[in-house]
Design an enzyme around this catalytic site. Structure first.
Site, PDB file in Angstrom:
ATOM      1  N   LYS A   1       0.835  -1.212   0.000  1.00 29.33           N
ATOM      2  CA  LYS A   1       0.000   0.000   0.000  1.00 29.33           C
ATOM      3  C   LYS A   1       0.862   1.253   0.000  1.00 29.33           C
ATOM      4  O   LYS A   1       0.949   1.974   0.983  1.00 29.33           O
ATOM      5  CB  LYS A   1      -0.888   0.010   1.247  1.00 29.33           C
ATOM      6  CG  LYS A   1      -2.094  -0.870   1.146  1.00 29.33           C
ATOM      7  CD  LYS A   1      -3.020  -0.576   2.314  1.00 29.33           C
ATOM      8  CE  LYS A   1      -3.330  -1.827   3.098  1.00 29.33           C
ATOM      9  NZ  LYS A   1      -3.721  -1.567   4.478  1.00 29.33           N
TER      10      LYS A   1
ATOM     11  N   GLY B 243      -1.415   2.102   8.776  1.00 33.70           N
ATOM     12  CA  GLY B 243      -1.403   3.522   8.429  1.00 33.70           C
ATOM     13  C   GLY B 243      -1.792   4.380   9.625  1.00 33.70           C
ATOM     14  O   GLY B 243      -1.189   5.428   9.871  1.00 33.70           O
TER      15      GLY B 243
END
Ligand code: ADP
Ligand code: MG
Length: 393
Positions: A198, A375
């Site tokens: 990602k 994240g």
């Protein structure tokens, strides 16, 4: 922080609690690969059940982009949760609407329901008033353990907390307490290890750590993007082509600040991604566009390990390679093992990173903190205000 701790069992009894979790766990062919995030939410769940609350579990899974995607239905999650709780967790086929309201209204105390994947509804990511209102109709209270989704201002992580009495669950409260403590004065040298697939979110975060960290260790598809930015032919590898300029800019800024950027000097490559893939080690100068780069190579691994051993604080998010296949697990395995044996402060986050650690059979207690956020963890550690945490202040 307004937490579940402050609610007494009497205050929870017979209440409909909308419980947002992040069960966005790694799945393969419908099978859960790692259930750490589910396990870590059980203490909040059990507390609410024992208090007689009626718990409505809600999560997202994958990236369905506001549409129903059959493979991303959450049935397997509800079934898995049922096994842990020892009761049937009924899973509904929608997340809002009349039929959902009817189900919720017939719930008994201590019963647990699970709504369908929230991201099937476009209102979730848009934080739309309409979706927030539809969700709010289902509950009297809102509790969140969704640390992994706290950096998103979505309807179920943010909007809903503005319209219902909101409390952080035990897992979320613990993440905040532990990570805050770790970051108050991180000991130098401070290493940041970033890999995985990602890239779009992670590359920005790298930049945010420019001032804080001393060493940047890059692996996974992020490394491919950096190598592509330096002109290597990575045509068949996973690369984020719209981030090449960002990568270049990062390289020059790291240099200007006198910090160290560690990029692979060799890679494990193959022609295909399959269990029978033939893996080969190539130095970056020998790469051709036909090679798929799937792990950092042994020379890079050795160098990363050596420098990580010198760090006092290490944060890791994202595997160094396609660790799901043994041919491409070595970089991640060596780094994870090094960290587990080191006395440094080590923080690991990211669904797949945790899955990798479990696969390598490394004890969670051998690291300082295993975070359920990837994240979200990185953004929190940067000192950003996360919408899904801010709502509990
Ligand atoms: P995390 O969940 O820990 O934040 P990501 O979701 O970003 O990590 O990425 C994990 C995925 O990245 C894994 O499925 C892994 O196989 C994949 N991956 C890592 N390196 C590569 C690579 N070089 N090429 C393709 N996929 C990769
Ligand atoms: Mg992941």
């Amino acid at each position: 922080m307004q937490s579940l701790n402050s609610l007494s069992p009497e205050e929870l009894k017979s209440k409909r609690v909308l419980f947002r979790v992040d069960y966005n766990v790694p799945m393969q062919d419908g099978v859960i690969q790692d259930d750490t995030r589910i396990v870590k939410s059980l203490s909040s769940l059990r507390f609410m059940m024992e208090s007689g609350a009626r718990v409505i579990v809600m999560t997202h899974l994958g990236r369905p982009k506001g549409e129903v995607v059959d493979e991303l239905r959450v049935d397997a999650l509800a079934k898995h949760l049922s096994q842990y709780l020892g009761i049937e967790v009924k899973k509904l086929n929608e997340s809002v609407g009349e039929s959902v309201e009817a189900e919720v209204n017939t719930m008994q105390d201590s019963q647990v329901l699970m709504l369908e994947n929230l991201r099937f509804n476009p209102g979730e990511k848009k934080n739309s008033d309409e979706f927030i209102d539809a969700l709010a109709k289902l509950g009297d209270l809102y509790v969140s353990d969704a640390f992994g989704a706290c950096h998103r201002a979505h309807a179920s992580t943010y909007g809903i907390a503005k319209v219902l009495p909101a409390h952080a669950g035990f897992l979320l409260a613990r993440e905040v307490r532990v990570l805050k403590g770790l970051m108050d004065s991180p000991k130098a040298p401070f290493g940041l290890v970033v890999g995985g697939a990602k890239i779009d979110t992670k590359i920005g975060i790298l930049e945010q750590f420019l001032e804080k960290a001393d060493h940047f260790f890059i692996g996974g598809a992020m490394a491919n993007t950096f190598l592509a930015a330096q002109g290597f032919d990575m045509a068949e590898s996973l690369v984020q082509n719209d981030k090449l300029e960002l990568a270049k800019d990062f390289i020059s800024r790291v240099e200007a600040l006198g910090k160290t950027l560690h990029l692979p000097t060799d890679l494990v490559v193959a022609d295909e991604i399959s269990p029978d893939a033939h893996a080969e080690v190539k130095s970056i100068d020998e790469l051709t566009g036909a090679n798929k780069a799937l792990d950092i190579g042994p020379a890079s691994t050795e160098s990363y390990v050596k420098h990580i051993q010198e760090c006092e604080t290490v944060i890791w998010n994202g595997p160094m390679g396609l660790y799901e296949l043994p041919q491409f697990e070595n970089g991640s395995k060596a780094l994870a093992t090094t960290l587990s044996q080191s006395s440094c402060t080590s923080v690991i986050g990211g669904g797949d990173s945790i899955d990798a650690i479990n696969k390598f059979e490394l004890d969670h207690d051998s690291f300082s903190h295993i975070s359920t956020g990837g994240g979200a963890m990185l953004e929190f550690l940067e000192g950003k205000n996360l919408p899904g945490i801010e709502v509990f202040q």
